[in-house]
Design an enzyme around this catalytic site. Structure first.
Site, PDB file in Angstrom:
ATOM      1  N   ASP A 108       9.328  12.794 162.570  1.00 50.87           N
ATOM      2  CA  ASP A 108       9.168  12.693 161.132  1.00 50.87           C
ATOM      3  C   ASP A 108       9.923  11.488 160.496  1.00 50.87           C
ATOM      4  OD1 ASP A 108       7.574  14.526 160.318  1.00 50.87           O
ATOM      5  OD2 ASP A 108       9.257  16.220 160.314  1.00 50.87           O
ATOM      6  N   HIS A 111      16.399  17.605 167.069  1.00 50.98           N
ATOM      7  CA  HIS A 111      15.215  18.574 167.489  1.00 50.98           C
ATOM      8  C   HIS A 111      15.844  19.403 168.528  1.00 50.98           C
ATOM      9  CE1 HIS A 111      11.335  19.406 169.113  1.00 50.98           C
ATOM     10  NE2 HIS A 111      10.880  18.936 167.909  1.00 50.98           N
TER      11      HIS A 111
HETATM   12  N1  ACO Z   1      21.585  15.496 160.999  1.00 49.88           N
HETATM   13  C1  ACO Z   1      23.084  16.169 161.419  1.00 49.88           C
HETATM   14  N2  ACO Z   1      23.460  16.926 162.039  1.00 49.88           N
HETATM   15  C2  ACO Z   1      22.401  17.714 162.824  1.00 49.88           C
HETATM   16  C3  ACO Z   1      21.126  17.466 162.550  1.00 49.88           C
HETATM   17  C4  ACO Z   1      20.752  16.386 161.730  1.00 49.88           C
HETATM   18  N3  ACO Z   1      19.450  16.021 161.330  1.00 49.88           N
HETATM   19  N4  ACO Z   1      20.348  18.255 163.275  1.00 49.88           N
HETATM   20  C5  ACO Z   1      21.095  18.813 163.984  1.00 49.88           C
HETATM   21  N5  ACO Z   1      22.636  18.615 163.689  1.00 49.88           N
HETATM   22  C6  ACO Z   1      23.539  19.372 164.084  1.00 49.88           C
HETATM   23  C7  ACO Z   1      23.828  20.531 163.367  1.00 49.88           C
HETATM   24  O1  ACO Z   1      24.748  20.467 162.063  1.00 49.88           O
HETATM   25  C8  ACO Z   1      24.825  21.604 164.485  1.00 49.88           C
HETATM   26  O2  ACO Z   1      26.013  20.940 164.394  1.00 49.88           O
HETATM   27  P1  ACO Z   1      27.197  22.151 164.597  1.00 49.88           P
HETATM   28  O3  ACO Z   1      27.042  22.417 166.168  1.00 49.88           O
HETATM   29  O4  ACO Z   1      28.300  21.241 164.548  1.00 49.88           O
HETATM   30  O5  ACO Z   1      26.959  23.329 163.873  1.00 49.88           O
HETATM   31  C9  ACO Z   1      24.005  21.077 165.614  1.00 49.88           C
HETATM   32  O6  ACO Z   1      23.400  19.769 165.457  1.00 49.88           O
HETATM   33  C10 ACO Z   1      22.871  22.001 166.013  1.00 49.88           C
HETATM   34  O7  ACO Z   1      21.838  21.884 164.883  1.00 49.88           O
HETATM   35  P2  ACO Z   1      20.892  23.162 164.369  1.00 49.88           P
HETATM   36  O8  ACO Z   1      20.259  23.038 163.375  1.00 49.88           O
HETATM   37  O9  ACO Z   1      21.665  24.258 165.146  1.00 49.88           O
HETATM   38  O10 ACO Z   1      19.928  22.780 165.678  1.00 49.88           O
HETATM   39  P3  ACO Z   1      18.297  23.267 165.917  1.00 49.88           P
HETATM   40  O11 ACO Z   1      17.875  23.157 167.324  1.00 49.88           O
HETATM   41  O12 ACO Z   1      18.623  24.831 165.381  1.00 49.88           O
HETATM   42  O13 ACO Z   1      17.422  22.551 164.611  1.00 49.88           O
HETATM   43  C11 ACO Z   1      16.234  20.864 163.563  1.00 49.88           C
HETATM   44  C12 ACO Z   1      16.760  21.692 164.814  1.00 49.88           C
HETATM   45  C13 ACO Z   1      15.884  21.987 162.499  1.00 49.88           C
HETATM   46  C14 ACO Z   1      15.093  19.976 163.839  1.00 49.88           C
HETATM   47  C15 ACO Z   1      17.451  20.141 163.114  1.00 49.88           C
HETATM   48  O14 ACO Z   1      17.786  19.150 163.703  1.00 49.88           O
HETATM   49  C16 ACO Z   1      17.378  19.889 161.528  1.00 49.88           C
HETATM   50  O15 ACO Z   1      17.506  20.351 160.716  1.00 49.88           O
HETATM   51  N6  ACO Z   1      16.812  18.507 161.589  1.00 49.88           N
HETATM   52  C17 ACO Z   1      16.491  17.993 160.060  1.00 49.88           C
HETATM   53  C18 ACO Z   1      15.295  18.236 159.749  1.00 49.88           C
HETATM   54  C19 ACO Z   1      14.034  17.670 160.456  1.00 49.88           C
HETATM   55  O16 ACO Z   1      14.266  16.413 160.707  1.00 49.88           O
HETATM   56  N7  ACO Z   1      13.145  18.364 160.830  1.00 49.88           N
HETATM   57  C20 ACO Z   1      11.859  17.989 161.604  1.00 49.88           C
HETATM   58  C21 ACO Z   1      11.836  18.294 162.957  1.00 49.88           C
HETATM   59  S1  ACO Z   1      10.623  17.757 163.898  1.00 49.88           S
HETATM   60  C22 ACO Z   1       9.294  18.746 163.343  1.00 49.88           C
HETATM   61  O17 ACO Z   1       9.445  19.990 163.148  1.00 49.88           O
HETATM   62  C23 ACO Z   1       8.124  18.123 163.310  1.00 49.88           C
END
Ligand code: ACO
Length: 379
Positions: free
Chosen positions: A315, A261
């Site tokens: 979620d 998140h």
């Molecule tokens: N699994 C594995 N690694 C992850 C995950 C995950 N679910 N989420 C983030 N990371 C890692 C990324 O790979 C990244 O790693 P790096 O720094 O080595 O490149 C780092 O953590 C930062 O991730 P970002 O995607 O840049 O974080 P951001 O804050 O932009 O994204 C998000 C947040 C979109 C929720 C992300 O965690 C994600 O894609 N999660 C999976 C989808 C999800 O569950 N979405 C629901 C969110 S809650 C909602 O909207 C109701």
């Protein structure tokens, strides 16, 4: 221009001053108008929570009774909206049907004059009241059945269940759904809320504001993640594979759906409440394999993703609850919208109070000062 700092995803960039909800991502704290979401999930109803978000205070008995009565009174759809939904492809996603139904509703009701607080309140009531009916109507019609008329003797959550299944939910299912709606009703400046506020800032009508937000909620990185969690768990298949699958997925830099998140760097408080609700429900029904698998994935992820601040979000467990209630997977995100419309509309009203049109900057990285080559001279 050269001094502008680009922050991808607007991370840490405030885009509004808001008094609606508050998150402390390190302490797993989420408050609606200053009240902890866990307390509301336990003590309140969706109707009361919606009022709290919209008005800023808990309603007194009379206000709540009138609000509840009005919501019940506005559940029905115009027959032309039902005709419109009938024309949509059965294979289409219900979120797209919802977006179309909401946008079209704006053509039937007076919403353009957004400077009139009384008219705005009528729009708020209509939108909250009608979203469940649009979704249930699309779901019934795509199955070849007639939509089920809403019942005004049932609560918001119970009536939605009834319109899907033509059966009243038990009091415990009704309470569970109600708590899910409360937990999803608002969440500060997320993508869909921002999208709605941007549309609101142009003084567009509230049906357009909500349909913008619905469109933004559909994506798998936002509301759409709850469907993907179930797909992922089914792909893993069994509890024994949980640890090796998780390790391989992290190794290959795969995103684990339902984890991570932008704001929470600990377990999302909503995920904790949802998990408790699921555990309570499974006392009666027995724990399904998919839930046991989810718990194993969370355990396996803890030592690997935990230190990076990546924990289950809202979620991760919501879809498991909805699936256990027999709700189709593609209705999970629409249920999110049924709840979040309260938050979107609270932000709409807040935006109107002190509006300035959103007009951010960009950092131009394209070419400049190029000659125009006539067509016949181009290679
Ligand atoms: N699994 C594995 N690694 C992850 C995950 C995950 N679910 N989420 C983030 N990371 C890692 C990324 O790979 C990244 O790693 P790096 O720094 O080595 O490149 C780092 O953590 C930062 O991730 P970002 O995607 O840049 O974080 P951001 O804050 O932009 O994204 C998000 C947040 C979109 C929720 C992300 O965690 C994600 O894609 N999660 C999976 C989808 C999800 O569950 N979405 C629901 C969110 S809650 C909602 O909207 C109701």
């Amino acid at each position: 221009m050269a001094d502008l700092e680009y922050r991808p995803g607007l991370a840490d960039v405030p885009v509004a001053e808001s008094g609606i909800s508050f998150i402390d991502g390190k302490r797993a704290r989420l408050e609606y108008r200053g009240i902890a979401v866990e307390t509301l999930a336990q003590e309140s109803t969706f109707e009361e929570t919606a009022w709290l978000l919209l008005k800023g205070e808990l309603p007194n008995q009379r206000d709540l009774a009138v609000f509840d009565h009005n919501l019940r009174h506005h559940r029905r759809l115009k027959f032309r909206i039902i005709d419109l939904i009938k024309c949509l492809p059965e294979s289409g996603h219900p979120m797209d049907a919802l977006q179309a139904g909401v946008a079209a509703s704006g053509m039937f009701y007076p919403g353009r004059e957004v400077s009139n607080p009384e008219k705005n309140w009528e729009s708020v009531v209509r939108l909250i009241a009608k979203l469940p009916t649009i979704i249930a109507a699309f779901h019934r019609l795509r199955q070849g059945n007639l939509p089920i008329e809403p019942r005004d003797d049932l609560s918001h959550a119970a009536n939605f269940y009834y319109m899907l299944f033509e059966e009243e939910p038990s009091p415990s299912i009704s309470r569970l759904l109600d708590a899910c709606l409360i937990l999803h009703a608002e969440h500060t400046m997320n993508a869909s809320t921002f999208s709605g506020r941007v549309t609101a800032s142009t003084l567009a009508n509230p049906y357009t504001v909500v349909s913008s937000a619905i469109g933004t909620l559909t994506g798998p990185l936002h509301g759409g993640a709850n469907e993907e969690v179930l797909d992922m768990l089914e792909e893993i298949g069994s509890v024994v594979k949980a640890k090796s699958w998780l390790e391989e997925a992290v190794e290959s830099k795969k995103k684990i759906m339902g984890f991570g998140h932008r704001v929470y760097k600990v377990k999302d408080p909503r995920a904790t409440v949802l998990q408790d609700l699921a555990e309570n429900m499974f006392v009666e029904t027995g724990k399904p394999e998919i839930y046991k698998l989810a718990v194993e994935i969370e355990k396996a992820a803890l030592p690997i993703l935990g230190p990076r601040g990546i924990y289950p979000n809202v979620d991760f467990y919501s879809g498991i609850i909805y699936q256990s209630l027999g709700i189709s997977r593609d209705l999970f995100t629409p249920i999110f919208a049924i709840a979040r419309v309260a938050g979107w509309l609270a932000h709409w009203l807040e935006q109107l109070k002190n509006n300035r049109i959103f007009r951010p900057e960009q950092i131009y990285i394209g070419k400049m000062d190029r000659p125009y080559l006539p067509l016949q001279n181009r290679p």
